[in-house]
Motif scaffolding. Structure first.
Motif, short mmCIF file in Angstrom:
data_model
loop_
_atom_site.label_atom_id
_atom_site.label_comp_id
_atom_site.label_asym_id
_atom_site.label_seq_id
_atom_site.Cartn_x
_atom_site.Cartn_y
_atom_site.Cartn_z
N ALA A 32 0.85 -1.21 0.00
CA ALA A 32 0.00 0.00 0.00
C ALA A 32 0.87 1.24 0.00
N GLU A 33 1.91 1.23 0.86
CA GLU A 33 2.80 2.39 0.91
C GLU A 33 3.55 2.54 -0.41
N SER A 34 3.95 1.41 -1.02
CA SER A 34 4.67 1.46 -2.29
C SER A 34 3.80 2.04 -3.40
N ALA A 35 2.50 1.70 -3.41
CA ALA A 35 1.58 2.23 -4.43
C ALA A 35 1.43 3.73 -4.28
N ARG A 36 1.31 4.21 -3.03
CA ARG A 36 1.19 5.65 -2.81
C ARG A 36 2.46 6.38 -3.29
N GLU A 37 3.64 5.81 -2.94
CA GLU A 37 4.89 6.46 -3.33
C GLU A 37 5.06 6.46 -4.85
N ALA B 266 5.44 9.71 -7.37
CA ALA B 266 6.61 9.83 -8.23
C ALA B 266 6.21 10.06 -9.68
N ALA B 267 5.12 9.42 -10.13
CA ALA B 267 4.67 9.59 -11.52
C ALA B 267 4.22 11.02 -11.76
N GLU B 268 3.49 11.60 -10.81
CA GLU B 268 3.02 12.99 -10.95
C GLU B 268 4.23 13.92 -10.99
N ALA B 269 5.28 13.64 -10.14
CA ALA B 269 6.44 14.51 -10.11
C ALA B 269 7.21 14.45 -11.42
N GLU B 270 7.36 13.28 -12.05
CA GLU B 270 8.08 13.14 -13.32
C GLU B 270 7.35 13.85 -14.45
#
Length: 965
Positions: A655-660, A664-668
């Motif tokens: 769950a934490e990995s999905a949020r991170e 990260a996709a939005e930041a890229e």
């Protein structure tokens, strides 16, 4: 050191066991050793020497020859000696290497062996350790012991008459002065080495002088060619010539450097390279101008390359945004799958929790089973302890029985020892009574002879008076004028001196009889109370002997029984060598038995161990089964708990990995938009990249590389800037002239340097050799002087070793004169001759004798046979005293003198024996080896060695005419 007892087995002529009791022989202080030639008298001393040092008393016999030809084939040849040192007794036994027959009838070689037993029972059994300990105890080597204890008169007569050189060889062996002779050899070697060194230095100086390079007709040449060269002048002249040569070499070297520099400047190769460099510089300048003209085209290439690179940055940002979006989608799917697995595992987790709650009851049941098994095992161990107590009680009973046997044995032993003491006292009394009877008989006989001699003397005196009677003349005794029966002499008339001698002998025998009676009274008073008043001594001795035999038999029988229980030599170590100690041990065993019986009563009601084994095993099996069940349930709960925790952790992580990943996709994506804005480009109008960028980069790099190459080429040819080409043929001609001049200077320098180096080396070598010769000169003179003094090349012709030996010999002579003066009643004194001998004869160790009647000295070989014996005996005893003194004050209480008494007359013999008897006052026992019959009458105790009819010999002690083994 005092000899106590010697035991010889299968040794020399003694085929069996021969014991020599030196304590019995030495009771009178002096005794005789007699027997026919070849009977084995010398073998006794071989036995003493072999037991102590493992060698014979002479040099002609070897230990391997000691085995007796008269012994049984199975017998072992050995020699054992008991001796006392400072009140402590030691026993040493040795056997030589020998061949004997073993129990199977085969002949085997028995190795040599040695055993030394100390006063406290300590034992050494290695030959080297025994040899070293004997020398340490006795304080003498084998050679010194033989010289001190056994004095062969023949050898000392040789010493008396021998020359200084012969005495030197004898004393060198006795006093060990070989080290002084070796010192003389060392001094000779040092003197020879010093002389050889000086000669070597002289030769080396001549060699260095001949190596000097001299100018023809120079002063240095004259000095070096002189027959007796002045090396100081040579060194001074060498110093001056070296300074002059050094200046000339420095000037030649400077000129050569100048010529070489000018010749190098005209090198044809260097000039050719200069012409080539000038041409290459012109070509490089033309190429550099062409490169600079291509500059505008290079600027266009660089601008196109920059645009292509900025477009590539935008493309990379777009790719990273796309990859981040894909990772976010993958993480979301993994989180959903983990949540679904956690929901599916919940029923199994709840079932495992229910099973864990049932563990408490099983744990309580297992604890109860373990306690029951532990209690049963404790009862079983107590039952086994009861069996051990039974065994210990049986051992106590056996020990008490054996202690009873041991107590009986000790009582028998004490009764036997008491009986032996009584018998020894009876034996001493019988011997004293026998001696008293012999003394009284000798006294009565002497008195009878004295009366007879007195009667004959008176009758002789009357006969002498009768011879002077004349008819009609009055008798001077009775006055009668008629002489009908004049007295007649009846044989030889004793003189007044003979009467006095007889009276003195009677008085001596009377004192001897009184001493014997006093000794008998003392022995009777020393009898134990049980034997006081006994009159029939032989009967009482026989009764005691029978009783002792019976006690010994009973003691041996019990000793075998006791030895099966405990070795007899360990009784003292365990405190069981006395009845009291045995009784104390029995009391302790009795107390132990009572304690064990009490413990056995306390354990009597317990069942047998095997009866408790089944119940204990069942309880342990039940506890084991419950433990296995508990372990299985705990393991199942643990696995379920770990599974539940692992699934919950996976849900949280995914769950934490999905949020991170989504963040990260939005930041890229935002980063890609910003990159397009910075570069001023649009996504639908990007220039080409990839191959175009690589092409442009290659063209830009190639242009820059060509510029760097031509710039470096111009810098490398900068030295030729402003120069013009030269004429190579003219330069070559001038270079050849300078090369010839340089070669001539080089030869001059080389020859001068060689001469300078050689003369400088010669000067240093000569100076070093002269200094070395000065240092060695004084040592050389000292070494030669020392050798001359030590080797006897002095005013007294006396070597260092003989000087030391003369000091030893002076002490020997002084010690000998103390006895020689007594033997000769002060007539003679031995002197060492100190005058030099004629020619090169050795001197310093010759003997003279001073005659007190004439006041003159003469050579010892002018003494008569008896006087020579007395001088030899004195010299032998003096030498023994000095050797003991230089051996750390060793005290030897036993000494033997071998033959030489037959050459003395009665008076000299009596004087010599008196001298030997005086040794008793020095706490010495003297044994005399002789065939002189007078000595057999004079000395009361003798050791007689007689050959046996069937071969071999036997030694026995003779006291007062009676022999005993």
């Amino acid at each position: 050191m005092r000899l106590v007892k010697l035991e010889l087995r299968a040794f020399g002529p003694f085929g069996g066991c021969q014991e020599i009791d030196f304590e019995t022989l030495g009771e009178e202080g002096i005794f005789l050793i007699t027997g026919p030639t070849g009977a084995g008298k010398t073998t006794l001393f071989d036995g003493v020497m072999f037991a102590l040092y493992g060698r014979a008393s002479g040099d002609r016999r070897q230990p391997e020859q000691f085995r007796s030809d008269f012994a049984e084939e199975t017998a072992v040849c050995s020699a054992a000696l008991e001796f006392a040192i400072r009140g402590e007794r030691y026993r040493i036994e040795r056997q030589p290497q020998q061949v004997r027959q073993n129990a199977k009838g085969r002949y085997v070689t028995v190795k040599a062996g040695a055993v030394l037993t100390g006063p406290k029972g300590e034992v050494l059994s290695k030959i080297r350790e025994v040899d070293a300990r004997v020398v340490e105890l006795v304080g003498l080597t084998a050679e010194q012991f033989r010289q001190i204890v056994l004095l062969p008169q023949g050898e000392f007569r040789k010493l008396l008459d021998s020359s200084s050189a012969e005495k030197q060889e004898i004393f060198r062996r006795i006093f060990g002065t070989q080290k002084f002779s070796r010192l003389e050899d060392l001094l000779r070697e040092q003197a020879g080495e010093a002389q050889a060194k000086m000669e070597e230095l002289t030769v080396r100086l001549q060699v260095e002088r001949e190596k000097i390079v001299c100018a023809p007709g120079s002063l240095l040449e004259g000095l070096c060619g002189a027959e007796y060269p002045d090396y100081d002048a040579i060194l001074q002249q060498l110093k001056e010539s070296l300074q002059v040569a050094q200046g000339e070499l420095e000037r030649a070297a400077a000129r050569r450097q100048e010529v070489a520099a000018r010749r190098r400047a005209l090198d044809p190769d260097a000039l050719a390279r200069q012409n080539q460099g000038i041409a290459a510089l012109a070509i490089a300048k033309a190429e550099w101008a062409a490169w600079q003209e291509e500059g505008p085209l290079q600027s266009q290439r660089e601008e196109a390359l920059d645009l292509a690179r900025r477009a590539e940055l935008c493309r990379q940002a777009v790719r990273r945004a796309k990859e981040a979006a894909e990772r976010a989608e993958s993480a979301r799917r993994q989180a959903e799958e983990a949540a679904r697995a956690l929901a599916e595992n919940r029923p199994r987790w709840e079932a495992a929790q229910a099973g864990a709650e049932a563990l408490l009851g099983q744990e309580t049941a297992r604890t109860a089973a373990l306690r029951r098994a532990e209690a049963l095992r404790g009862q079983q161990e107590q039952a086994r302890r009861r069996e051990r107590v039974e065994g210990e009680l049986a051992r106590c009973e056996r020990t008490l029985q054996r202690l009873g046997q041991l107590q009986t044995y000790l009582q028998l032993r004490d009764r036997r020892q008491e009986g032996e003491e009584q018998r020894r006292a009876l034996t001493a009394l019988r011997e004293a009574a026998l001696a008293r009877g012999e003394a009284e008989t000798a006294l009565a006989e002497a008195q009878r002879r004295a009366q007879e001699e007195s009667r004959r003397h008176l009758q002789g005196q009357a006969a002498l008076l009768a011879e002077g009677l004349t008819p009609g003349a009055p008798c001077p005794v009775c006055g009668a004028t008629h002489h009908p029966a004049p007295a007649r002499a009846g044989g030889e008339i004793p003189t007044a001196a003979q009467l006095e001698e007889t009276a003195a002998r009677v008085e001596a025998l009377r004192r001897r009889a009184e001493g014997a009676r006093a000794e008998e009274a003392a022995c009777r008073a020393a009898l134990p109370a049980a034997l006081q008043g006994v009159q029939d001594l032989p009967a009482q001795d026989a009764a005691l002997k029978g009783e002792l035999a019976q006690l010994a038999a009973e003691e041996r029988q019990l000793a075998d029984q006791v030895a099966a229980f405990i070795p007899l030599d360990q009784l003292a170590a365990k405190g069981l060598d006395t009845p009291a100690g045995c009784e104390l041990a029995a009391s302790r065993q009795q107390s132990r038995r009572e304690a064990l019986e009490e413990e056995r009563g306390q354990l009597a009601d317990l069942p047998l161990p095997h009866q408790l084994e089944g119940e204990a095993a069942a309880a342990e099996a039940e506890a084991k089964t419950l433990a296995e069940q508990i372990a299985a349930r705990r393991d199942a709960f643990s696995r379920a708990q770990e599974r539940q925790a692992s699934l919950q952790k996976a849900v949280d992580i995914y769950a934490e990995s999905a949020r991170e990943a989504a963040a990260a996709a939005e930041a890229e994506e935002e980063t890609a938009r910003q990159q397009f804005a910075r570069q001023g480009l649009r996504a639908d109008a990007l220039p080409q990249g990839g191959e175009e960028i690589r092409r442009l980069e290659g063209e830009v790099a190639a242009y820059r590389e060509r510029g760097a190459q031509w710039r470096a080429r111009l810098e490398g040819l900068a030295e030729y800037e402003g120069k013009t080409p030269c004429d190579l043929e003219e330069a070559a001609r001038r270079s050849e002239q300078l090369a010839a001049e340089e070669e001539a200077l080089e030869r001059q320098l080389s020859e001068g340097q060689v001469a300078l180096a050689q003369n400088g080396g010669c000067r240093e070598a000569i100076a070093a050799l002269l200094a070395q010769r000065d240092r060695w000169g004084e040592g050389y003179r000292d070494a030669v002087d020392l050798y001359r003094v030590a080797s006897g090349q002095n005013a007294k012709k006396l070597s260092f070793e003989r000087y030391v030996l003369s000091a030893y010999f002076d002490q020997v002579v002084r010690a000998a004169n103390r006895r020689f003066a007594g033997m000769t009643e002060g007539k003679y004194t031995l002197l060492r001759r100190t005058e030099r001998e004629k020619g090169n004869r050795a001197s310093g160790l010759d003997l003279e004798v001073l005659d007190s009647l004439t006041g003159k000295t003469r050579h010892v070989n002018t003494l008569s046979g008896g006087e020579s014996f007395q001088a030899s005996l004195s010299l032998a005893l003096g030498l023994a005293d000095v050797i003991q003194l230089f051996s750390g004050g060793v005290s030897l209480e036993t000494v033997f003198i071998d033959e030489g008494f037959g050459s003395l007359d009665a008076e000299a013999l009596e004087c010599a024996v008196d001298t030997l008897e005086r040794l008793r006052r020095e706490d010495r026992v003297v044994g005399i080896i002789s065939h002189v019959e007078w000595l057999e009458e004079r000395l009361p105790v003798a050791l007689a060695v007689r050959p046996l009819p069937g071969g071999g010999s036997r030694a026995s002690v003779r006291r007062g005419g009676r022999e005993s083994d």
